[in-house]
Design a protein around this motif. Structure first.
Motif, mmCIF file in Angstrom:
data_model
loop_
_atom_site.group_PDB
_atom_site.id
_atom_site.type_symbol
_atom_site.label_atom_id
_atom_site.label_comp_id
_atom_site.label_asym_id
_atom_site.label_seq_id
_atom_site.Cartn_x
_atom_site.Cartn_y
_atom_site.Cartn_z
ATOM 1 N N VAL A 75 156.598 15.921 -56.824
ATOM 2 C CA VAL A 75 155.961 16.769 -57.729
ATOM 3 C C VAL A 75 156.987 17.548 -58.551
ATOM 4 N N VAL A 92 137.546 11.399 -63.681
ATOM 5 C CA VAL A 92 138.892 11.690 -63.347
ATOM 6 C C VAL A 92 139.495 10.315 -63.048
ATOM 7 N N GLN A 93 140.520 9.884 -63.787
ATOM 8 C CA GLN A 93 141.255 8.633 -63.911
ATOM 9 C C GLN A 93 142.577 8.673 -63.131
ATOM 10 N N THR A 94 143.051 7.515 -62.890
ATOM 11 C CA THR A 94 144.167 7.620 -62.339
ATOM 12 C C THR A 94 144.796 5.991 -62.616
ATOM 13 N N ILE A 95 146.191 5.862 -62.843
ATOM 14 C CA ILE A 95 146.715 4.390 -62.860
ATOM 15 C C ILE A 95 147.049 4.112 -61.231
ATOM 16 N N ASP A 96 146.591 3.090 -60.893
ATOM 17 C CA ASP A 96 146.914 2.486 -59.684
ATOM 18 C C ASP A 96 147.645 1.361 -59.607
ATOM 19 N N VAL A 156 153.846 0.806 -50.163
ATOM 20 C CA VAL A 156 153.814 2.050 -49.681
ATOM 21 C C VAL A 156 154.774 1.960 -48.656
ATOM 22 N N PRO A 159 155.023 6.324 -51.198
ATOM 23 C CA PRO A 159 154.421 5.005 -52.283
ATOM 24 C C PRO A 159 155.647 4.861 -53.101
ATOM 25 N N SER A 192 155.631 4.037 -56.037
ATOM 26 C CA SER A 192 155.132 4.336 -57.277
ATOM 27 C C SER A 192 155.687 5.824 -57.553
ATOM 28 N N LYS A 193 155.845 6.458 -56.096
ATOM 29 C CA LYS A 193 156.449 7.924 -56.446
ATOM 30 C C LYS A 193 158.121 7.894 -56.642
ATOM 31 N N ILE A 227 150.447 8.260 -62.931
ATOM 32 C CA ILE A 227 150.698 7.365 -61.813
ATOM 33 C C ILE A 227 150.644 7.921 -60.407
ATOM 34 N N ILE A 228 151.165 9.067 -60.348
ATOM 35 C CA ILE A 228 151.193 9.657 -58.800
ATOM 36 C C ILE A 228 149.981 10.388 -58.523
ATOM 37 N N TRP A 229 149.098 10.846 -59.413
ATOM 38 C CA TRP A 229 148.063 11.961 -59.329
ATOM 39 C C TRP A 229 146.860 11.326 -60.078
ATOM 40 N N VAL A 230 145.928 12.395 -59.949
ATOM 41 C CA VAL A 230 144.902 11.830 -60.873
ATOM 42 C C VAL A 230 144.735 12.823 -62.077
ATOM 43 N N GLN A 287 142.419 14.388 -65.526
ATOM 44 C CA GLN A 287 141.021 14.584 -66.064
ATOM 45 C C GLN A 287 141.321 15.575 -67.247
ATOM 46 N N SER A 330 143.984 18.218 -57.945
ATOM 47 C CA SER A 330 144.651 16.604 -58.025
ATOM 48 C C SER A 330 145.469 16.250 -57.084
ATOM 49 N N ARG A 381 141.989 8.017 -53.412
ATOM 50 C CA ARG A 381 143.280 7.569 -53.879
ATOM 51 C C ARG A 381 144.495 7.917 -52.657
ATOM 52 N N GLU A 432 147.429 6.031 -50.311
ATOM 53 C CA GLU A 432 148.637 6.103 -50.495
ATOM 54 C C GLU A 432 149.397 6.618 -49.331
ATOM 55 N N LYS A 452 148.019 6.141 -46.119
ATOM 56 C CA LYS A 452 147.626 5.435 -44.849
ATOM 57 C C LYS A 452 147.264 6.337 -43.863
ATOM 58 N N LYS A 509 136.970 1.944 -58.103
ATOM 59 C CA LYS A 509 138.527 2.285 -58.345
ATOM 60 C C LYS A 509 139.094 2.154 -57.186
#
Lengths: 301, 402
Positions: A26, A129-133, A138, A149, A151-152, A220-223, A225, B215, B246, B250, B252, B271
């Protein structure tokens, strides 16, 4: 709290690894948006309260592109120029008019911009709330106690690449030199033939692009809004206050520091206090600075 | 110069606005008022609520509207966006009543907002039927004009604790992890859970509070992984459900039982289909409920009609269903009172006893609905929700494949 401390340091010290890793991930994202803020603040003395909303806007652009199945690297390459153009437009329409005004005008104007952006994003994308999965694997270690993950990891690498590119750009390129010269002394820079207005526009647009990049990584890593921008603004201000203006290594260091501090606060006191952590740092830094200044203060007789 | 004109114009506008406009009954339209969260942190559910109101108004108007004193009236709702801030909500409620002349109110979204608005409607003696404020504390203030069609919030996740106890040979040995937001609703849910936990003598191993701008809850989940509790219970509105789903994937996180509120509202089954498998979700209402009424038909009929109007929903959140039920209560009460007088209407609402697609509605003297129970559902592997009536119906431990 006592239980949490015991858990961290006695029963399952291995989770420190997880907390530290999360802090680093982060921190990298915070550093990006904070550096943009430091630039704008340092070069044009504009305190951009819409910083966090630029981040969220970048996140939503990424989200929209992801819906169209654009690959990640391409998303970054599209969002950054888009945000750059957006930043330039905002400069021409708004920032140029407030740059010579006092501090409150810039605070009010950028706060207004922040509200406007939130509402426009809300109108277009809705409040969900949106996110890119990315649906990437992982990795886990220590008997599934630590999970990372991919992604991170990708995010961290991208943040690193962007940071190095920014450092090289500021040090080597003519535009970077012009920005640094303007930050040092706008009047002298103008005398030496630098088009200050252009430098300001470029700096502001560049900041928007950096925020956009941070936003892509956040989504990518969080959500995300539409109304989450404020937390990123607060973190950026905390980091810049701690690190000072125009010092990229310090900003990155402070970014990681705040990331770690936030995660440890969360682990020990509970997740609710995570957002409060950077504000505490901000306070501590201001108190420390105050004491430091007092030492140098003299009475003129 | 320009400024001067601006001030004059603003003053003129203020004068126009201050003139009491009798919008209460305008020709053949009865106007209900509502301040609702269309922006801010409650915006997702605010929208679900608004759509529920709008759908009910549409259906009732199409069926001939409300008949009072031999005359048919159409329903309409005047909305203001309260930006999810209680102070703004109270202000707007006052504006609805004083400036717009609204004499009948529909509730806002969330207990916190309702708490802010209820004193205002109470002060002016305006009956408010609300569908989204479930906090127990709303019904201990002695409010006379506040009515809620939904079950109170301490019932939301208490059943999950019952299930956890039933699945263990020794309920005392069950270890529970809690993560709750600090708002009135979530705190009430937590109180209901804690009562049950104490009743069984279970041990709470994690008790984290979640922030309003949530978040990232990875630190809480890290502790969950280290302590391996038997059940993880989460409540933090839509953002809490989305963030949890989510990050549980991630990181697990493998807990045999996970119960959380607002699954449908956050669309977790859509989602995060992989993670959401096995989540226990409380609901005020299920579309398979065997209740029906003359206006909306059965629960399934309402569901089909609502989906036809708002095709973006794969699973309709109960927030919309109860919003429709609140509008329906107004229609029934208007017709029972056979008057547009707000005090007669208030008495008619308090005497309402009806079966609706949403369940039975009958208000206690405090104003909460005492005729309808809470339901618990579990998300199946294919993303559908299955009703769980007793612990035996539940898939336990959850089937996880990370």
């Amino acid at each position: 709290m006592w239980d949490n401390l015991q858990l961290l340091f006695v029963w399952a010290p291995i989770i420190n690894v997880q907390v530290i890793l999360d802090g680093i991930f982060v921190g990298a994202v915070f550093a990006l948006s904070a550096y943009g803020l430091a630039l704008v603040w340092g070069v044009m003395n504009i305190k951009n309260l819409a910083q966090g909303d630029f981040v969220i806007m970048g996140g939503y652009l990424a989200f929209a592109l992801h819906q169209m199945h654009v690959p990640l690297v391409l998303i970054l390459l599209i969002v950054m120029p888009l945000m750059f153009i957006f930043g330039w437009i905002i400069y021409v329409v708004m920032i140029r008019r407030i740059i010579d005004q006092d501090m409150f005008v810039s605070l009010l104007a950028t706060f207004g911009l922040s509200l406007l952006l939130q509402q426009v994003i809300n109108l277009i994308f809705g409040p969900e709330v949106q996110t890119i999965d990315m649906e990437m694997p992982v990795y886990d270690a220590f008997d599934n106690m630590v999970t990372v993950p991919s992604s991170k990891i990708v995010t961290l690498v991208l943040a690193g690449v962007i940071a190095v590119a920014v450092v090289l750009f500021m040090k080597r390129s003519r535009a970077g030199q012009a920005i640094r010269a303007t930050a040092q002394d706008p009047r002298a820079a103008r005398v030496l033939g630098i088009d200050i207005d252009r430098v300001y526009a470029f700096t502001f647009a560049f900041n928007a692009a950096l925020c956009g990049a941070a936003g892509v990584l956040v989504s990518i890593i969080w959500v995300i809004q539409p109304f989450y921008g404020i937390t990123y603004s607060v973190r950026s201000f905390a980091i810049v206050t701690a690190a000072g203006l125009g010092n990229l290594p310090a900003v990155i260091g402070a970014g990681f520091g705040i990331g770690l501090f936030e995660k440890y606060t969360g682990a020990i006191l509970g997740t609710a206090y995570e957002v409060a952590a950077p504000v505490c740092i901000l306070l501590l830094v201001l108190i420390y600075r105050q004491i430091q200044m007092r030492r140098n203060r003299q009475v003129v007789r | 110069m320009f400024m001067k004109h601006g001030i004059v114009a603003a003053a003129a506008l203020a004068v126009t606005l201050a003139t009491p406009a009798l919008a209460r009954v305008d020709g053949d339209t009865i106007t209900l008022g509502s301040s609702i969260s269309l922006t801010g942190k409650y915006a997702t559910n605010g929208l679900h609520t608004q759509r529920g109101y709008d759908y009910a108004v549409k259906v009732i108007n199409e069926a001939g509207g409300v008949k009072v004193g031999g005359k048919s009236y159409k329903l309409a709702v005047k909305y203001y966006d309260d930006e999810s801030t209680p102070a703004r909500g109270a202000q707007l409620a006052e504006r609805l009543i004083q400036q717009d002349g609204v004499e009948y109110m529909l509730g806002p979204y969330s207990s916190g907002m309702t708490k802010a608005i209820a004193p205002v409607s109470e002060k002016f003696g305006v009956p408010m039927v609300e569908a989204e404020g479930a906090s127990r504390s709303l019904f201990t203030q002695g409010y006379k004009y506040l009515f809620a069609v939904l079950s109170t919030s301490e019932q939301y996740l208490a059943t999950a604790v019952d299930f956890a106890a039933a699945k263990s040979s020794d309920p005392k040995s069950v270890r529970i992890a809690l993560a709750f937001e600090g708002d009135p609703f979530s705190m009430d849910v937590r109180a209901g859970v804690m009562d049950k936990v104490k009743e069984y003598g279970m041990k709470v191993v994690i008790d984290d509070q979640l922030p309003a701008d949530l978040s990232d809850m990875s630190t809480t989940l890290t502790k969950v992984k280290a302590l391996k509790p038997d059940a993880l219970i989460i409540s933090g509105h839509s953002k809490g459900a989305a963030t949890a789903a989510r990050q549980i994937d991630e990181m697990k996180v493998n807990v045999p039982m996970i119960a959380l509120t607002h699954c449908e509202a956050a669309k977790v089954q859509e989602k995060f289909p992989k993670t959401a498998n096995g989540f226990l979700c409380p609901t005020q209402w299920v579309e398979t409920l065997s209740k029906s009424d003359a206006m909306f038909g059965s629960a399934a009929d309402w569901n089909a009609g609502f989906k036809a109007d708002y095709p973006s929903y794969t699973s309709v959140p109960y927030q919309s269903a109860q919003a429709s039920a609140a509008v329906y209560v107004f229609k029934e009460a208007f017709e029972a009172a056979n008057s547009l007088d707000k005090d007669k209407l208030r008495d008619a609402i308090s005497a309402v006893e009806m079966e609706t697609f949403y369940g039975d509605i009958k208000f206690s003297a405090q104003g909460n609905n005492i005729a309808k129970p809470m339901f618990m559902r579990q998300i199946n592997a294919d993303g559908t929700y299955g009703l769980v009536e007793k612990a035996g119906d539940m898939v336990h431990p959850r089937n996880v494949a990370y």
